[in-house]
Structure formats: C-alpha cells, structure tokens
Design a protein around this motif. Structure first.
Motif, PDB file in Angstrom:
ATOM      1  N   LYS A  42      48.237  39.203  31.158  1.00  0.00           N
ATOM      2  CA  LYS A  42      46.883  39.734  31.022  1.00  0.00           C
ATOM      3  C   LYS A  42      45.852  38.689  31.458  1.00  0.00           C
ATOM      4  CE  LYS A  42      43.359  42.109  29.235  1.00  0.00           C
ATOM      5  NZ  LYS A  42      43.488  42.610  27.838  1.00  0.00           N
ATOM      6  N   LEU A  43      45.994  37.466  30.996  1.00  0.00           N
ATOM      7  CA  LEU A  43      45.030  36.418  31.334  1.00  0.00           C
ATOM      8  C   LEU A  43      44.979  36.174  32.841  1.00  0.00           C
ATOM      9  CD1 LEU A  43      45.898  33.937  28.430  1.00  0.00           C
ATOM     10  CD2 LEU A  43      43.790  35.265  28.657  1.00  0.00           C
ATOM     11  N   HIS A  44      46.138  36.080  33.469  1.00  0.00           N
ATOM     12  CA  HIS A  44      46.175  35.853  34.913  1.00  0.00           C
ATOM     13  C   HIS A  44      45.643  37.068  35.667  1.00  0.00           C
ATOM     14  CE1 HIS A  44      48.144  31.928  35.037  1.00  0.00           C
ATOM     15  NE2 HIS A  44      48.941  32.340  34.050  1.00  0.00           N
ATOM     16  N   HIS A  45      45.897  38.258  35.150  1.00  0.00           N
ATOM     17  CA  HIS A  45      45.396  39.471  35.801  1.00  0.00           C
ATOM     18  C   HIS A  45      43.867  39.489  35.807  1.00  0.00           C
ATOM     19  CE1 HIS A  45      45.554  43.548  37.291  1.00  0.00           C
ATOM     20  NE2 HIS A  45      44.798  43.980  36.292  1.00  0.00           N
ATOM     21  N   VAL A  46      43.271  39.119  34.693  1.00  0.00           N
ATOM     22  CA  VAL A  46      41.808  39.078  34.604  1.00  0.00           C
ATOM     23  C   VAL A  46      41.239  38.037  35.568  1.00  0.00           C
ATOM     24  CG1 VAL A  46      39.875  38.446  33.101  1.00  0.00           C
ATOM     25  CG2 VAL A  46      41.680  39.951  32.240  1.00  0.00           C
ATOM     26  N   LEU A  47      41.837  36.867  35.611  1.00  0.00           N
ATOM     27  CA  LEU A  47      41.321  35.798  36.473  1.00  0.00           C
ATOM     28  C   LEU A  47      41.517  36.118  37.951  1.00  0.00           C
ATOM     29  CD1 LEU A  47      42.462  32.796  34.288  1.00  0.00           C
ATOM     30  CD2 LEU A  47      40.101  33.415  34.819  1.00  0.00           C
ATOM     31  N   ARG A  48      42.623  36.768  38.286  1.00  0.00           N
ATOM     32  CA  ARG A  48      42.801  37.185  39.684  1.00  0.00           C
ATOM     33  C   ARG A  48      41.786  38.258  40.063  1.00  0.00           C
ATOM     34  NH1 ARG A  48      48.414  36.538  38.518  1.00  0.00           N
ATOM     35  NH2 ARG A  48      48.561  38.756  37.995  1.00  0.00           N
ATOM     36  N   ALA A  49      41.475  39.149  39.130  1.00  0.00           N
ATOM     37  CA  ALA A  49      40.462  40.172  39.399  1.00  0.00           C
ATOM     38  C   ALA A  49      39.093  39.531  39.605  1.00  0.00           C
ATOM     39  CB  ALA A  49      40.407  41.174  38.248  1.00  0.00           C
ATOM     40  N   ALA A  50      38.854  38.416  38.936  1.00  0.00           N
ATOM     41  CA  ALA A  50      37.597  37.679  39.119  1.00  0.00           C
ATOM     42  C   ALA A  50      37.613  36.821  40.376  1.00  0.00           C
ATOM     43  CB  ALA A  50      37.320  36.805  37.891  1.00  0.00           C
ATOM     44  N   ARG A  51      38.742  36.785  41.081  1.00  0.00           N
ATOM     45  CA  ARG A  51      38.886  36.102  42.369  1.00  0.00           C
ATOM     46  C   ARG A  51      38.521  34.614  42.301  1.00  0.00           C
ATOM     47  NH1 ARG A  51      35.328  38.522  46.176  1.00  0.00           N
ATOM     48  NH2 ARG A  51      34.049  39.323  44.482  1.00  0.00           N
ATOM     49  N   VAL A  52      38.966  33.977  41.211  1.00  0.00           N
ATOM     50  CA  VAL A  52      38.590  32.577  41.021  1.00  0.00           C
ATOM     51  C   VAL A  52      39.405  31.663  41.944  1.00  0.00           C
ATOM     52  CG1 VAL A  52      37.917  33.007  38.636  1.00  0.00           C
ATOM     53  CG2 VAL A  52      40.236  32.232  39.127  1.00  0.00           C
ATOM     54  N   LYS A  53      38.801  30.525  42.257  1.00  0.00           N
ATOM     55  CA  LYS A  53      39.424  29.516  43.106  1.00  0.00           C
ATOM     56  C   LYS A  53      39.179  28.133  42.489  1.00  0.00           C
ATOM     57  CE  LYS A  53      38.542  32.106  47.382  1.00  0.00           C
ATOM     58  NZ  LYS A  53      37.851  32.061  48.711  1.00  0.00           N
ATOM     59  N   PRO A  54      39.938  27.127  42.902  1.00  0.00           N
ATOM     60  CA  PRO A  54      39.702  25.772  42.396  1.00  0.00           C
ATOM     61  C   PRO A  54      38.251  25.352  42.627  1.00  0.00           C
ATOM     62  CG  PRO A  54      41.774  25.858  43.575  1.00  0.00           C
ATOM     63  CD  PRO A  54      41.111  27.182  43.800  1.00  0.00           C
ATOM     64  N   GLY A  55      37.668  24.756  41.599  1.00  0.00           N
ATOM     65  CA  GLY A  55      36.287  24.303  41.674  1.00  0.00           C
ATOM     66  C   GLY A  55      35.268  25.342  41.263  1.00  0.00           C
ATOM     67  N   TYR A  56      35.684  26.601  41.092  1.00  0.00           N
ATOM     68  CA  TYR A  56      34.756  27.644  40.657  1.00  0.00           C
ATOM     69  C   TYR A  56      34.281  27.374  39.226  1.00  0.00           C
ATOM     70  CZ  TYR A  56      35.067  31.081  44.459  1.00  0.00           C
ATOM     71  OH  TYR A  56      34.952  31.745  45.652  1.00  0.00           O
ATOM     72  N   ARG A  57      33.059  27.795  38.979  1.00  0.00           N
ATOM     73  CA  ARG A  57      32.509  27.676  37.624  1.00  0.00           C
ATOM     74  C   ARG A  57      32.474  29.081  37.005  1.00  0.00           C
ATOM     75  NH1 ARG A  57      26.621  25.163  35.745  1.00  0.00           N
ATOM     76  NH2 ARG A  57      27.113  25.071  33.500  1.00  0.00           N
ATOM     77  N   ILE A  58      33.064  29.197  35.822  1.00  0.00           N
ATOM     78  CA  ILE A  58      33.205  30.488  35.151  1.00  0.00           C
ATOM     79  C   ILE A  58      32.369  30.505  33.880  1.00  0.00           C
ATOM     80  CG2 ILE A  58      34.823  32.079  34.034  1.00  0.00           C
ATOM     81  CD1 ILE A  58      37.030  30.872  35.741  1.00  0.00           C
ATOM     82  N   LEU A  59      31.705  31.624  33.634  1.00  0.00           N
ATOM     83  CA  LEU A  59      31.007  31.866  32.375  1.00  0.00           C
ATOM     84  C   LEU A  59      31.789  32.915  31.601  1.00  0.00           C
ATOM     85  CD1 LEU A  59      28.546  31.615  30.463  1.00  0.00           C
ATOM     86  CD2 LEU A  59      27.435  33.411  31.824  1.00  0.00           C
ATOM     87  N   GLU A  60      32.103  32.614  30.340  1.00  0.00           N
ATOM     88  CA  GLU A  60      32.841  33.550  29.487  1.00  0.00           C
ATOM     89  C   GLU A  60      32.039  33.872  28.235  1.00  0.00           C
ATOM     90  OE1 GLU A  60      37.164  33.988  27.196  1.00  0.00           O
ATOM     91  OE2 GLU A  60      36.273  32.000  27.463  1.00  0.00           O
ATOM     92  N   PHE A  61      31.919  35.142  27.904  1.00  0.00           N
ATOM     93  CA  PHE A  61      31.346  35.565  26.628  1.00  0.00           C
ATOM     94  C   PHE A  61      32.497  35.952  25.704  1.00  0.00           C
ATOM     95  CE2 PHE A  61      27.032  37.254  28.427  1.00  0.00           C
ATOM     96  CZ  PHE A  61      26.650  35.951  28.707  1.00  0.00           C
TER      97      PHE A  61
END
Length: 455
Positions: free
Chosen positions: A201-220
């Motif tokens: 589930k965690l990896h599925h969410v992050l892949r959907a967010a299309r994250v890459k190394p160095g990206y900055r993520i905001l989580e609520f």
C-alpha cells in the motif's frame, strides 16, 4: 408502631423502578413488532426473561441462526432509542450475549431498510425519555463507563498489539502472495501477511505520487511515520509531515531516528491550516492516508486550497486515500453511529465526488484528476487481521497498556474497552463488505512539462 410516608429517596427509587419497567416493556413490544416485519434475511432468535422470540426465515433449520440472550432489560430501551448505536452500547457493557458477533452485524446490514421503522417512533419519544431518565436516574455507572470508553486517547502500545511492524493504521492491499482479499478465510493467515499488504500500500501510494529522489513531499496525517519513512528510505525524498497527536509525533520521531532519517523527515505538530509561509509552492508531491475523514464537508475547499498553495506550479502530484461514503448515500450531515461515537469522534466521511469537486473548485482546475481506485474489497481482510492479532498479542502488551491508561486496571473497564475494538473490527468489516461504506484512493497531477515537451 406508627406508619410513616416513604422518604423522598425511597419514593424516587420506587418511581424510578416502575418507570424503567414501563419503558422496558414498551421498548420490547415495539422492537419485537419491528423485527417481525423488518427481518426478512437470515434468522434471529432473542431470549430474555419473558420468553424466546424468533424472526426471519423460521424454516431455516440448517442455516445460520443468530442468538441474542438479553441479560439486562436495559437492552430494549438502548436499541429502541439508539438504534445500531444503542445495540453496540448494549454489547459493550454486557447487557447481551451474542452467539455470533459477525453474524448479527451482517444481519443488521442485510435487513437495515426493514428496521428503519424505529426511526419515527424514536424521534417522538427520545427527548422526553432522555430528560426524564436523566432527572430521575442521573449519571449511572453504565453511562459513566461508556463515557470513559469514548474518551480514551489510546496508547501507542495498544496499536502495537495489532498493527504491522510499520504501524500503518489504514487499509492494506492484498495480492497473490497473501492469496488475495479472502486468502485468510480460504487458506488461513500467513507469516507477515499484514506487513506485506501494508508495504504494498505504501509503495502504491508513493508510485501514484510519481516521486523521485530529491523530491520534497508534504504529508497530512503522520500516524507513526510509516509513509514518510518509506518515502525517505526507499525513494530518497525529503518529507514534511503534519500531525496533531503528541504521542504519535513522539513515537514517529523515535522510529525516524532509529532509521537514521532525521535529516530527511520533519514532523510538525500543527493543524494543516497553520503551515509556515515557506511551504508555499515548495513541494513536488502531496500525500495523505486516511486523514481527510476529519476535515469535514465545510472545509474540503480549504483543504484543497492549501494543497494547491503548497504544491509547485508544474510537475506536481497529490494522492489521497480515504474511507468514503457511496455518492448515493452521502450527506453533509452524518448521524452519530458506533464509529463516530466511540472510535473516531467528529469524523465525517466524504464521497469520492465531494473530493473531486472540491479539488477542482479550490485549484481552479489546476489539479487535474488522474485516477480513482476503489480499495473497498481490501478492508475486510485488513480488519480481520487486526482483530486476530489483537487477540493473540494483547496478553504480552497488557501491562504496558494499563500502565499508560490506569483506568483499564478495573476489569469491567478493560472488558468494555476490548469489546469496543472487537465490535469495531466486525462492524467496519461488514460495512465495507456490504457496500455501506467504501475506500478510495484519488490521484491528481499538475501539467507534466516533461511529457508536454516530448510530444
């Protein structure tokens, strides 16, 4: 000896007893009447001091027969005036014994439309009875216990009893290694099955967010740091995560420190509406796992305005997962049921369309809907697994939990507390299985300049 009139306290007890008996008889009569006409699926048998009452398919000799034994006549008034909330309270405090908890909850959902005949009657008398009973009976021991159950800020140790090692308190995603969403029913649980489902589930969410190394993520909604740790550890991202829970922040930071990720993850103790000015247009991706249920329909637009404000103008994405209400059932006003009273007070389930509409309006369509996924079929197994793990693991965590919450030293309080969680697991699982509630993941994106230029 002379005869004296009864004292005021004796008279109060006498009147109170007679009033309770009268209300109980009235409630029994009404409930039995509704059950006779309302239960058409399955078979229910209720036993109390006045006899045995059977409803539904009475010729179902070989089928599933649910038996409720009434041990306290207060059961009748609880259900008459509280519906499914009253029934859950009766179970929590031990007013009834149930032969099959899963079965009785499923029977309720299967016959829900036929049992709504209680509503109009209840509305006419509930205010009168509540006022009268409060005046005469005051705050009973049972009511005090229910208030205590509802008010616990449950310890981190309790959640460690049943969550995966990541401590992810949301729907897992079950696949072939765990034999799918019904694998535990068909083949039994497997070693680390919950861990596998939650990591997926965690990896599925992050892949959907299309994250890459160095990206900055905001989580609520930090929880205990599962998503932020995964994002930093496996994707090389920097994460700012927001929580209102002091206990969760403390444990999340301990877990982050243990992973050596303290320079990549910052946990902020603040409301999502109180972000620092430096967050404007600072993030490549936004994620939130089962937090939007606490936002409320009046604030969806504000919620998405803040997301729009925090995300970069180009090549950004947002992913939200949520327990949801089917669109045809959704209403801004959601009545108090067991979940909203004892598990997540003040929560309000959105519908998928509510979130989609709010995101479009709040961002002036700058957030483009990319995908909508329905994960409802995955939640019942998640809940069954939590329930199974709690039953197995609680004895070894018992002393730590009671140390955190001394009120649970009282056996009756501890019993009611555990009943609450057992009921939640069953009630919610049936809700998802019957389509009463749903679970969705929604993804949005900005214009992707890389794709545009390649075209």
């Amino acid at each position: 000896m002379g005869k004296y009139p009864p004292s005021s306290s004796s008279l109060s007890i006498l009147v109170s007893g007679r009033l309770q008996a009268w209300i109980s008889d009235l409630a029994r009569h009404k409930l039995l009447e509704v059950c006779r006409s309302g239960i058409t699926i399955g078979t229910l048998r209720i036993i109390d001091s006045t006899g045995t009452y059977s409803f539904g398919d009475l010729d179902n000799d070989k089928g599933r027969v649910i038996t409720i034994q009434v041990t306290n006549r207060a059961f009748w008034t609880r259900v008459l005036f509280g519906g499914d909330l009253g029934f859950s309270e009766a179970y929590l405090v031990g007013d009834i014994k149930i032969s099959d908890l899963e079965g009785v909850v499923e029977l309720w959902f299967d016959n829900r439309s036929g049992l709504t005949g209680l509503s109009n009657f209840t509305a006419r008398v509930i205010s009168f009875v509540t006022a009268l009973s409060s005046a005469i009976l005051g705050q009973t021991h049972t009511m005090s216990r229910l208030n205590v159950i509802a008010s616990y800020d449950t310890s981190n140790a309790f959640f460690q009893c049943f969550l995966s090692t990541e401590m992810q308190y949301s729907c897992g995603l079950w696949d072939t290694p765990e034999h799918g969403v019904n694998g535990d029913l068909l083949f039994g649980p497997t070693l680390d099955d919950l861990e596998s489902a939650q990591r997926r589930k965690l990896h599925h969410v992050l892949r959907a967010a299309r994250v890459k190394p160095g990206y900055r993520i905001l989580e609520f909604g930090t929880g205990w740091g599962a998503l932020s740790i995964t994002a930093a550890k496996y994707y090389g991202c920097r994460v700012d995560t927001i929580t209102l829970s002091i206990e969760q922040k403390k444990l999340a930071e301990e877990r982050i420190q243990a992973e050596g990720l303290q320079d990549a993850i910052t946990v902020h103790l603040c409301d999502y509406r109180e972000l620092p000015a430096s967050f404007e247009k600072a993030f490549d991706a936004f994620v939130s796992i089962e937090m939007v249920e606490y936002v409320g329909s009046k604030h969806y637009k504000t919620f998405f305005e803040i997301i729009d404000w925090a995300l970069k103008s180009d090549n950004a994405a947002a992913v939200i997962t949520s327990t949801t209400m089917p669109d045809f059932r959704w209403t801004p006003y959601q009545e108090q049921d067991f979940i909203r009273r004892y598990m997540w007070p003040h929560s309000s389930l959105p519908s998928p369309t509510c979130l989609i509409t709010a995101a479009s309006a709040a961002s002036n369509s700058r957030l483009e809907l990319e995908s909508v996924e329905n994960h409802s079929s995955h939640y019942p197994r998640t809940l069954r697994t939590w329930s199974r793990r709690l039953q197995i693991n609680f004895p070894q965590w018992r002393d730590t939990i009671i140390k955190d919450r001394p009120a649970l030293e009282v056996p009756a309080e501890l019993d009611a507390f555990l009943r609450k969680w057992r009921y939640m697991f069953v009630y919610a699982a049936a809700g998802f299985a019957k389509g009463h509630i749903t679970s969705h993941m929604l993804s949005w994106r900005r214009d992707n300049m890389d794709i545009m230029e390649s075209n």
